[in-house]
Design a protein around this motif. Structure first.
Motif, PDB file in Angstrom:
ATOM      1  N   ASP A 404       0.853  -1.188   0.000  1.00  0.00           N
ATOM      2  CA  ASP A 404       0.000   0.000   0.000  1.00  0.00           C
ATOM      3  C   ASP A 404       0.890   1.240   0.000  1.00  0.00           C
ATOM      4  O   ASP A 404       2.118   1.149  -0.041  1.00  0.00           O
ATOM      5  CB  ASP A 404      -0.951   0.009   1.205  1.00  0.00           C
ATOM      6  N   HIS A 405       0.244   2.420   0.054  1.00  0.00           N
ATOM      7  CA  HIS A 405       0.997   3.670  -0.041  1.00  0.00           C
ATOM      8  C   HIS A 405       1.833   3.964   1.204  1.00  0.00           C
ATOM      9  O   HIS A 405       2.695   4.852   1.175  1.00  0.00           O
ATOM     10  CB  HIS A 405       0.047   4.835  -0.305  1.00  0.00           C
ATOM     11  N   ASP A 406       1.584   3.245   2.304  1.00  0.00           N
ATOM     12  CA  ASP A 406       2.371   3.447   3.521  1.00  0.00           C
ATOM     13  C   ASP A 406       3.603   2.549   3.573  1.00  0.00           C
ATOM     14  O   ASP A 406       4.412   2.681   4.496  1.00  0.00           O
ATOM     15  CB  ASP A 406       1.499   3.177   4.757  1.00  0.00           C
ATOM     16  N   ILE A 410       7.235   2.241  -1.408  1.00  0.00           N
ATOM     17  CA  ILE A 410       6.327   3.118  -2.141  1.00  0.00           C
ATOM     18  C   ILE A 410       6.476   4.551  -1.657  1.00  0.00           C
ATOM     19  O   ILE A 410       6.501   5.497  -2.458  1.00  0.00           O
ATOM     20  CB  ILE A 410       4.871   2.632  -1.988  1.00  0.00           C
ATOM     21  N   LYS A 411       6.576   4.710  -0.341  1.00  0.00           N
ATOM     22  CA  LYS A 411       6.714   6.050   0.224  1.00  0.00           C
ATOM     23  C   LYS A 411       7.961   6.740  -0.316  1.00  0.00           C
ATOM     24  O   LYS A 411       7.918   7.890  -0.766  1.00  0.00           O
ATOM     25  CB  LYS A 411       6.802   5.946   1.750  1.00  0.00           C
ATOM     26  N   GLN A 412       9.066   6.047  -0.273  1.00  0.00           N
ATOM     27  CA  GLN A 412      10.324   6.616  -0.738  1.00  0.00           C
ATOM     28  C   GLN A 412      10.278   6.892  -2.235  1.00  0.00           C
ATOM     29  O   GLN A 412      10.737   7.947  -2.696  1.00  0.00           O
ATOM     30  CB  GLN A 412      11.476   5.666  -0.407  1.00  0.00           C
ATOM     31  N   GLY A 413       9.719   5.957  -3.010  1.00  0.00           N
ATOM     32  CA  GLY A 413       9.621   6.168  -4.453  1.00  0.00           C
ATOM     33  C   GLY A 413       8.749   7.356  -4.793  1.00  0.00           C
ATOM     34  O   GLY A 413       9.079   8.158  -5.678  1.00  0.00           O
ATOM     35  N   LEU A 414       7.625   7.514  -4.084  1.00  0.00           N
ATOM     36  CA  LEU A 414       6.713   8.628  -4.339  1.00  0.00           C
ATOM     37  C   LEU A 414       7.362   9.961  -3.972  1.00  0.00           C
ATOM     38  O   LEU A 414       7.193  10.965  -4.683  1.00  0.00           O
ATOM     39  CB  LEU A 414       5.426   8.429  -3.543  1.00  0.00           C
ATOM     40  N   GLU A 415       8.124   9.968  -2.900  1.00  0.00           N
ATOM     41  CA  GLU A 415       8.837  11.194  -2.518  1.00  0.00           C
ATOM     42  C   GLU A 415       9.850  11.592  -3.587  1.00  0.00           C
ATOM     43  O   GLU A 415       9.982  12.775  -3.925  1.00  0.00           O
ATOM     44  CB  GLU A 415       9.534  10.993  -1.170  1.00  0.00           C
ATOM     45  N   GLU A 416      10.566  10.601  -4.107  1.00  0.00           N
ATOM     46  CA  GLU A 416      11.553  10.891  -5.153  1.00  0.00           C
ATOM     47  C   GLU A 416      10.882  11.416  -6.420  1.00  0.00           C
ATOM     48  O   GLU A 416      11.352  12.380  -7.037  1.00  0.00           O
ATOM     49  CB  GLU A 416      12.350   9.621  -5.475  1.00  0.00           C
TER      50      GLU A 416
END
Length: 516
Positions: A404-406, A410-416
């Protein structure tokens, strides 16, 4: 070779035998001299020996320099090139205590271990080898297409979306059929003669060896699936990063792509085709997207970026959503490997159990009407769990690797991705603002412009200034930028907009000259 390296060190870089040590050697030799040997011979012998000692001392100091360098792992490559063996000091742990060790019968323990280990069964060994080979082959794929050759970049956003969706659907189908379903088929086919896959009693299944076997293959699939997901996320982020410029102050360094990723057009907003744009936006951001139309509040005859930067950013972020959805669609193997396995409570013939089964069926039927986001939750809910002990009472269902998004990846990829987007939208925005200065030309009417100059007729100087202004605007439009402007990630197509703006300015000028 080591001796040659020692001799190659300059004597100026090492210490020499101190004066005090030479004096101590002389004092000892004089004290123990023999009366049968003459003093001249003693002096000559001492000079010779002290010279040998000094040379050997310098050689030992050079050797210490090399041994000290060998303790630095960064120098090992240089010594390997010289074919010099690395000599490291042996390190030993401090002696703290003596622990008595009981006698260990290796052969007996090995036999016991062999009887309980899974490799005692040749069928398990064979199916494991096949599943590992298939898993390694599947790891060569990725959820998203990052092959520049096949994508033929730069590409229109709608074409890029279609290409990614086609690739994603093919890989997802391959994972489902060629990987997960292959697991189920091969396990049942190779182990059907030695294990009972049609067991319906949950308690008996829990105590059987088959339960451990199924769990081991679940973990095998889980392990390779995690690697596959991690590589897909990293590849997608690195793919986007390759179109950006590294910030050397942050220590960033990577190979920059020699072309852009997405083609954007500078165009004129007419306020039409809203339904078509809405469908395209839903296709970009997913069927459940509630994104606002980026051109909803934009007046007609405005210069815009199409597709908008927001739509492009949504597409880049949506790649991670596609990975999440596809990963969660890879379910546990147990429910299919054990198709007749029932809830343990169903084995007790009591009215309470029957009522609970009826409630479960009702809840399951209600859950079937939920949206796509609730599919994963529903799959977990139909796995019955004892409310008192938390023990699982039925076959495991749901996602083998829940994402999931947490989740940190995924969190690190979305931030990048968000950081790269925010750092690379300024260029296209500035170019848009430069062309927005010519929006009055688009909104001007030839008839109204002519009427304002000739009804009543304005002085000739005013008309001349207006013509010169339009002529200058015409050349400014053509010289504002090239027909294609490349920025990191984006290529901006300006050719058609320049032609329209220049043509509009020229038409107004010709209408004024004709009226004169």
């Amino acid at each position: 070779m080591f001796t040659s390296l020692v001799d190659s060190i300059s004597p100026d870089n090492v210490s020499i035998l101190s004066k005090q040590r030479r004096f101590n050697i002389l004092k000892k030799s004089v004290r123990e001299k023999s009366e049968s040997i003459s003093e001249n011979k003693i002096a000559d012998t001492f000079k010779h020996l002290i010279r040998v000692v000094e040379e050997e001392y310098i050689r030992q100091m050079k050797k210490c320099i090399l041994l000290n360098e060998m303790q630095n792992f960064n120098t090992h490559e240089r010594f390997k090139n010289f074919k010099v063996p690395i000599r490291l000091p042996s390190r030993s742990a401090k002696y703290l205590a003596v622990v008595p060790m009981p006698k260990y019968d290796y052969n007996s323990n090995f036999q016991k271990f062999s009887q309980s280990h899974w490799n005692k069964d040749p069928n398990q060994v064979g199916v494991t080898e096949k599943l590992v080979i298939r898993s390694l082959k599947s790891l060569e794929q990725r959820f998203l297409n990052t092959n520049r050759t096949s994508l033929k970049l730069p590409k229109e956003l709608k074409d890029l979306i279609s290409a990614q969706q086609a690739h994603h659907a093919a890989v997802q189908q391959n994972i489902s059929v060629q990987w997960r379903d292959y697991f189920v088929a091969e396990i049942q086919d190779d182990l059907k003669n030695s294990h009972h896959f049609y067991e319906s009693n949950m308690n008996m299944y829990k105590e059987s060896e088959l339960k451990r076997i199924v769990t081991r293959f679940e973990l095998l699939l889980h392990s390779y699936l995690r690697d596959f997901v991690k590589q897909s996320i990293d590849d997608w982020v690195e793919f986007i990063r390759s179109f950006t410029i590294p910030n050397y102050k942050r220590g960033e360094l990577w190979r920059i792509s020699n072309h852009q990723m997405i083609t954007i057009h500078l165009s004129i907003h007419t306020g039409k085709k809203k339904k078509k744009d809405e469908k395209g936006r839903q296709k970009t951001m997913g069927p459940n997207s509630k994104a606002k139309d980026p051109y909803e509040d934009v007046p007609d005859n405005s210069i815009i970026l199409k597709p908008s930067l927001e739509e492009c950013a949504d597409f880049l972020r949506h790649g991670l959503d596609m990975i999440i959805n596809a990963t969660n669609n890879v379910k546990f193997l147990e429910a299919e490997l054990m198709p007749f396995l029932k809830d343990a409570r169903q084995n007790e013939e009591s009215d309470d159990d029957k009522n609970e089964d009826k409630k479960e069926e009702e809840n399951e039927n209600e859950n079937e009407n939920e949206d796509a986001e609730g599919d994963e939750r529903r799959a977990e809910e139909i796995t019955p769990v004892d409310p008192d002990t938390g023990e699982r009472l039925g076959p495991r269902r749901g996602a083998n690797f829940k994402l999931d998004h947490d989740f940190p990846w995924i969190k690190q990829g979305l931030e990048e991705v968000n950081r790269m987007i925010s750092e690379n939208v300024d260029g296209p925005t500035q170019l848009l603002n430069q062309y927005k200065e010519f929006e009055p030309i688009l909104r001007a009417s030839k008839t109204e412009k002519v009427a304002s100059l000739f009804e009543p007729k304005q002085p000739l100087e005013v008309i001349r200034n207006e013509v010169e202004h339009l002529n200058q605007t015409y050349y400014d439009i053509l010289n504002t930028s090239n027909s294609e402007v490349d920025f990191p990630i984006f290529r901006i197509e300006v050719k058609h907009l320049k032609e329209k703006l220049a043509d509009q300015a020229d038409k107004i000028k010709q209408a004024i000259l004709k009226a004169v």
